[in-house]
Design an enzyme around this catalytic site. Structure first.
Site, mmCIF file in Angstrom:
data_model
loop_
_atom_site.group_PDB
_atom_site.id
_atom_site.type_symbol
_atom_site.label_atom_id
_atom_site.label_comp_id
_atom_site.label_asym_id
_atom_site.label_seq_id
_atom_site.Cartn_x
_atom_site.Cartn_y
_atom_site.Cartn_z
ATOM 1 N N CYS A 134 7.975 -2.685 3.838
ATOM 2 C CA CYS A 134 8.601 -1.703 2.803
ATOM 3 C C CYS A 134 8.351 -2.520 1.339
ATOM 4 O O CYS A 134 9.171 -3.420 1.032
ATOM 5 C CB CYS A 134 10.095 -1.657 3.104
ATOM 6 S SG CYS A 134 10.865 -0.654 1.643
ATOM 7 N N CYS A 137 11.242 -2.092 -0.950
ATOM 8 C CA CYS A 137 12.386 -2.798 -0.801
ATOM 9 C C CYS A 137 12.215 -4.262 -1.029
ATOM 10 O O CYS A 137 13.168 -5.056 -1.688
ATOM 11 C CB CYS A 137 12.681 -3.132 0.722
ATOM 12 S SG CYS A 137 12.761 -1.458 1.712
ATOM 13 N N ASP A 138 10.948 -4.902 -1.027
ATOM 14 C CA ASP A 138 10.480 -6.284 -1.221
ATOM 15 C C ASP A 138 9.909 -6.639 -2.058
ATOM 16 O O ASP A 138 9.602 -7.674 -2.479
ATOM 17 C CB ASP A 138 10.278 -6.777 0.156
ATOM 18 C CG ASP A 138 11.290 -6.560 1.344
ATOM 19 O OD1 ASP A 138 12.348 -6.642 0.962
ATOM 20 O OD2 ASP A 138 10.737 -6.483 2.611
#
Length: 316
Positions: A134, A137-138
């Protein structure tokens, strides 16, 4: 004498726990069948920095523990078992786990989706230590790093392009000589000076002990191998909704994502769906939680429309 719950929620990610919280606060009797692996995909996320209210960030497992405790505070019951069968042919619905059958007047399916992985031992060992599925997300954690994105579709192009906001350079590795991605997405990526391409190539190993230091790549036509030094690896080869249990029962698209008929309700009245199990686009904790809220409100209003009391535990 067997209890009939107001709602059984299948799944324990942000969608499932939020649905449980809202339903329990409406005085419905709530049972969450969490699965043996509780907490959903956030249990594999080292740190969450983009969920509102956690200005310093929070570890994924810690966040899911808070979700669980908040739902329990209002009376939701939790059982950490997988569901092995469902019977939605008549109400009350019957949901079966290894330990027995449970019945309810409504059901929320919140089983989520799983990222597809390469299946390499090194990839699994370094998940959360430089291996991610992701970028949204990261990506923030990889400022000024060199990264690899694996895939050849629109998602891979989007992830690679997104990561250039943070990364020093992104190498997109694809096992074929042509991309599946749309032309506009290919053009956008190819014109980005921070993105380069390795075609006819597959990653055979993620390198590093405690953190990613590189990848070993093999040319699928010549068999030649090379090592690419990078500090992060992002998988973008797709997600698989966890809907095998509901095949032939609940309407899904060609991939397997549940397609609601009205708001969050599925083709079976009284059965609702929330979170990544219906969402192939956003796949964020906050959108899943929002879906869980919607499903709980929808089911409460549906029960009322059926002339059924909300919040009354039934026994027979």
């Amino acid at each position: 004498m067997s209890k009939v719950y107001g709602v059984i929620i299948i799944g324990s990610g942000p969608a499932g726990y939020t649905a449980a919280l809202y339903a329990a606060r409406s005085n419905l009797s709530v049972l969450v069948l969490q699965g043996y692996q509780t907490g959903g995909q956030l249990m594999q996320t080292s740190e969450v920095e983009n969920y509102p209210g956690f200005e310093e960030g929070i570890l994924g497992p810690e966040m899911m523990e808070k979700f669980e405790k908040q739902a329990q505070r209002f009376g939701a019951e939790m059982i950490p078992e997988d569901v092995i069968a469902v019977d939605f042919t008549s109400r009350p619905f019957v949901v079966t786990t290894d330990s027995g059958e449970y019945r309810s007047r409504a059901v929320v399916i919140a089983t989520g989706a799983s990222a597809k992985w390469l299946g390499l031992p090194s990839e699994k060992r370094l998940q959360g230590r430089g291996v991610s599925a992701c970028a949204t997300c990261d990506g923030f954690f990889f400022k000024n790093k060199d990264l690899v994105v694996i895939g050849g579709g629109d998602t891979a192009m989007e992830e690679a392009t997104f990561l250039t906001r943070y990364a020093n350079h992104v190498t997109l590795v694809h096992r074929r000589d042509t991309f599946r991605a749309s032309k506009i997405m290919q053009d956008r990526a190819s014109k980005n000076p921070k993105i380069s391409f390795l075609m006819d190539a597959e990653v055979t190993e993620v390198l590093g002990d405690d953190a990613v230091t590189g990848v070993r790549v093999r040319n699928v036509k010549t068999g030649e191998t090379l090592e690419v030094p990078v500090q992060g690896v992002f998988l973008a080869i797709g997600h698989q909704p966890n809907t095998d249990l509901f095949k032939g029962i609940i309407n899904t698209d060609d991939v397997g994502y549940i397609v609601p008929v009205e708001n969050t309700m599925t083709n079976i009245p009284g059965v609702f769906a929330a979170g990544d199990v219906t969402d192939h686009r956003y796949r964020q904790a906050i959108t899943a939680a929002g879906d869980g809220c919607r499903a709980a409100i929808d089911l409460e209003r549906w029960l009322e429309s059926q002339g059924e009391d909300v919040g009354v535990e039934n026994w027979d």
